[in-house]
Write a protein that holds these residues in place. Structure first.
Motif, short mmCIF file in Angstrom:
data_model
loop_
_atom_site.label_atom_id
_atom_site.label_comp_id
_atom_site.label_asym_id
_atom_site.label_seq_id
_atom_site.Cartn_x
_atom_site.Cartn_y
_atom_site.Cartn_z
N UNK A 66 0.85 -1.19 0.00
CA UNK A 66 0.00 0.00 0.00
C UNK A 66 0.89 1.24 0.00
N UNK A 67 0.60 2.17 -0.89
CA UNK A 67 1.36 3.42 -0.96
C UNK A 67 0.93 4.34 0.19
N UNK A 68 1.92 4.86 0.89
CA UNK A 68 1.63 5.71 2.04
C UNK A 68 1.35 7.15 1.59
N UNK A 69 0.09 7.44 1.47
CA UNK A 69 -0.36 8.81 1.20
C UNK A 69 -1.80 8.93 1.66
N UNK A 70 -2.28 10.14 1.78
CA UNK A 70 -3.63 10.31 2.28
C UNK A 70 -4.65 9.77 1.28
N UNK A 71 -5.62 9.05 1.84
CA UNK A 71 -6.68 8.48 1.01
C UNK A 71 -7.63 9.61 0.63
N UNK A 72 -7.87 9.76 -0.66
CA UNK A 72 -8.70 10.85 -1.13
C UNK A 72 -10.17 10.62 -0.83
N UNK A 73 -10.65 9.37 -0.93
CA UNK A 73 -12.06 9.07 -0.68
C UNK A 73 -12.33 9.15 0.82
N UNK A 74 -13.30 9.94 1.20
CA UNK A 74 -13.58 10.16 2.60
C UNK A 74 -14.11 8.90 3.27
N UNK A 75 -14.92 8.13 2.58
CA UNK A 75 -15.49 6.92 3.18
C UNK A 75 -14.40 5.89 3.41
N UNK A 76 -13.56 5.69 2.38
CA UNK A 76 -12.45 4.74 2.53
C UNK A 76 -11.49 5.20 3.61
N UNK A 77 -11.27 6.55 3.69
CA UNK A 77 -10.36 7.05 4.71
C UNK A 77 -10.91 6.81 6.11
N UNK A 78 -12.22 6.97 6.28
CA UNK A 78 -12.82 6.74 7.59
C UNK A 78 -12.77 5.27 7.98
N UNK A 79 -13.03 4.38 7.00
CA UNK A 79 -13.00 2.93 7.28
C UNK A 79 -11.58 2.50 7.64
N UNK A 80 -10.60 2.99 6.90
CA UNK A 80 -9.21 2.64 7.18
C UNK A 80 -8.79 3.16 8.56
N UNK A 81 -9.23 4.37 8.93
CA UNK A 81 -8.91 4.93 10.25
C UNK A 81 -9.48 4.07 11.36
N UNK A 82 -10.72 3.63 11.20
CA UNK A 82 -11.35 2.82 12.24
C UNK A 82 -10.64 1.47 12.41
N UNK A 83 -10.34 0.83 11.27
CA UNK A 83 -9.69 -0.48 11.36
C UNK A 83 -8.29 -0.35 11.98
N UNK A 84 -7.51 0.59 11.49
CA UNK A 84 -6.13 0.69 11.96
C UNK A 84 -6.08 1.21 13.41
N UNK A 85 -7.05 2.00 13.81
CA UNK A 85 -7.09 2.48 15.19
C UNK A 85 -7.30 1.29 16.14
N UNK A 86 -8.22 0.44 15.78
CA UNK A 86 -8.44 -0.74 16.62
C UNK A 86 -7.20 -1.63 16.63
N UNK A 87 -6.56 -1.79 15.46
CA UNK A 87 -5.36 -2.62 15.40
C UNK A 87 -4.22 -2.02 16.23
N UNK A 88 -4.07 -0.68 16.18
CA UNK A 88 -3.01 -0.02 16.94
C UNK A 88 -3.25 -0.17 18.44
N UNK A 89 -4.46 -0.02 18.88
CA UNK A 89 -4.76 -0.17 20.29
C UNK A 89 -4.56 -1.62 20.74
N UNK A 90 -4.89 -2.57 19.86
CA UNK A 90 -4.69 -3.99 20.20
C UNK A 90 -3.21 -4.30 20.34
N UNK A 91 -2.40 -3.75 19.42
CA UNK A 91 -0.97 -3.96 19.50
C UNK A 91 -0.38 -3.32 20.76
#
Length: 237
Positions: free
Chosen positions: A6-31
């Protein structure tokens, strides 16, 4: 089949950006939780979303972890601030004591609160009063000298003005006198020319003097102009 990189840059689509934020936030807290449990580490995690929402995780307490962080990382600076604070406190204490001492001295100079004074302080107060009187006398003498200088200056100025006034008056009188003399000279010259007598007119004029009344004894002949003699003893008419 593995996932692509995955290329590290801001996701332009707001819905995809919100979904990615939610998933990775949960993963970061789990780690973070796994790291704290497996390694017995004190972890504090704070996340702010793009909408301003805050999410945090702490193995014990986020506030305690932040306080511990401040003690460890800002301790030298705190020590410097504390030393400066102590220095300022001592300085303020000294200034306060000095201010109170000056207030007591001022009350003593005003003749108040003289009971607690010691013999030494009384002598110091007397010396201060003596110096104050001497200074006051010196100031008065200097002021009187200045006033005398001003008086002399004004007297000299007054004399100069009077001299100028008298001089101007004398000049005006001199001009008037000169004008009168010129007028007199011109009048005298005109009179001498108008009353000049011709030599031919200088002969005596024949005129009858008329009767003469003489009182007292006569010194010559008592005859009248008609040839008659009217004689009264002692008087002649």
């Amino acid at each position: 089949m593995g996932r692509g990189r995955v290329e590290l840059k801001m996701i332009e689509n707001k819905i995809n950006r919100q979904v990615t934020f939610s998933k990775r936030r949960h993963g970061l807290m789990k780690k973070a939780h796994e790291l704290s449990v497996l390694c017995d580490a004190e972890i504090a995690l704070i996340i702010f979303s793009s909408r301003g929402k805050v999410y945090d995780f702490g193995s014990s307490s986020v506030a305690k972890t932040l306080e511990r962080y401040q003690r460890c990382c800002i301790a030298p600076q705190d020590s410097t601030i504390e030393r400066e604070t102590q220095g300022w406190y001592h300085e303020v204490t000294k200034l306060k004591a000095k201010y109170e001492s000056l207030q007591r001295t001022q009350r003593h100079l005003l003749g108040e609160d003289l009971g607690p004074l010691s013999v030494k302080e009384e002598k110091q107060l007397e010396g201060a009063l003596t110096l104050a009187r001497q200074r006051k006398t010196q100031i008065m003498v200097e002021q009187m000298e200045d006033l005398r200088k001003k008086e002399r200056h004004l007297g000299d100025l007054n004399k100069h003005l009077k001299f100028n006034i008298v001089l101007s008056i004398l000049e005006a009188e001199g001009q008037n006198l000169k004008a009168i003399q010129d007028l007199w000279s011109s009048g005298a010259a005109d009179g001498s020319s108008s009353y000049h007598v011709h030599p031919s007119q200088s002969k005596p004029m024949d005129c009858d003097p008329g009767p003469v009344l003489q009182i007292g004894y006569p010194h010559h002949d008592t005859k009248s102009f008609s040839g008659e003699t009217n004689f009264i003893h002692g008087w002649v008419l």
